[in-house]
Design a protein around this motif. Sequence first.
Motif, PDB file in Angstrom:
ATOM      1  N   GLU A  74       0.813  -1.174   0.061  1.00 57.12           N
ATOM      2  CA  GLU A  74      -0.069   0.107  -0.072  1.00 57.12           C
ATOM      3  C   GLU A  74       1.062   1.395   0.010  1.00 57.12           C
ATOM      4  O   GLU A  74       0.502   2.294  -0.749  1.00 57.12           O
ATOM      5  CB  GLU A  74      -0.818   0.233   1.196  1.00 57.12           C
ATOM      6  N   GLN A  75       1.814   1.252   0.775  1.00 59.17           N
ATOM      7  CA  GLN A  75       2.810   2.683   0.825  1.00 59.17           C
ATOM      8  C   GLN A  75       3.532   2.504  -0.615  1.00 59.17           C
ATOM      9  O   GLN A  75       3.524   3.795  -1.114  1.00 59.17           O
ATOM     10  CB  GLN A  75       4.061   2.116   1.836  1.00 59.17           C
ATOM     11  N   THR A  77       2.383   1.807  -3.406  1.00 56.61           N
ATOM     12  CA  THR A  77       1.386   2.215  -4.202  1.00 56.61           C
ATOM     13  C   THR A  77       1.224   3.852  -4.118  1.00 56.61           C
ATOM     14  O   THR A  77       0.935   4.516  -5.275  1.00 56.61           O
ATOM     15  CB  THR A  77       0.137   1.424  -4.202  1.00 56.61           C
ATOM     16  N   ARG A  78       1.077   4.272  -2.923  1.00 55.84           N
ATOM     17  CA  ARG A  78       0.883   5.494  -2.681  1.00 55.84           C
ATOM     18  C   ARG A  78       1.924   6.265  -3.171  1.00 55.84           C
ATOM     19  O   ARG A  78       1.792   7.347  -3.856  1.00 55.84           O
ATOM     20  CB  ARG A  78       0.728   5.768  -1.341  1.00 55.84           C
ATOM     21  N   ARG A  79       3.180   5.887  -3.022  1.00 57.23           N
ATOM     22  CA  ARG A  79       4.386   6.589  -3.644  1.00 57.23           C
ATOM     23  C   ARG A  79       4.195   6.600  -5.027  1.00 57.23           C
ATOM     24  O   ARG A  79       4.816   7.676  -5.864  1.00 57.23           O
ATOM     25  CB  ARG A  79       5.794   6.015  -3.206  1.00 57.23           C
ATOM     26  N   GLN A  82       1.652   9.310  -6.006  1.00 63.75           N
ATOM     27  CA  GLN A  82       2.207  10.407  -5.995  1.00 63.75           C
ATOM     28  C   GLN A  82       2.970  11.055  -7.141  1.00 63.75           C
ATOM     29  O   GLN A  82       3.206  12.020  -7.546  1.00 63.75           O
ATOM     30  CB  GLN A  82       2.704  10.724  -4.616  1.00 63.75           C
TER      31      GLN A  82
END
Length: 118
Positions: A74-75, A77-79, A82
Motif C-alpha cells: 500500500e505504501q 502504491t501511494r508513492r 504521488q
Amino acid sequence: MASQSQGIQQLLQAEKRAAEKVADARKRKARRLKQAKEEAQMEVEQYRREREQEFQSKQQAAMGSQGNLSAEVEQATRRQVQGMQSSQQRSRERVLAQLLGMVCDVRPQVHPNYRIAA
C-alpha cells in the motif's frame, strides 16, 4: 401332583428371574453404549477444538506476516500514485499547449492519395 405343581412354579420363577437378569444385562449394555458414545463425542469435540485453535494460531501467524506485506504494498502504491500525479502536474501545461497548437493551427492540404478525375 403338588410336587409337580411346585416344580412348575419353581421353573416359572427361575425363568422369570432369568428374564429379569437378561433385561438388566440389556439395560446395562445400553447404558454402557450410551456412555461410550457420549465419551467418544466429547473426545471428538475436544480434538476439533484443539485443531481449530491450532488452525487459528497458524492463520494468525500467516496473516500477521501478510499484514506487513499489504502495508508495504500500500505504501509503495501511494508513492507511485504521488509520482504520477506530480509528473502529470509538471507535464500538464506543455501537453495542453501542444494539443491546442495542433487543434488550432490547421493547414489545409490535398491528401497525397487524392486523384483528380479527368
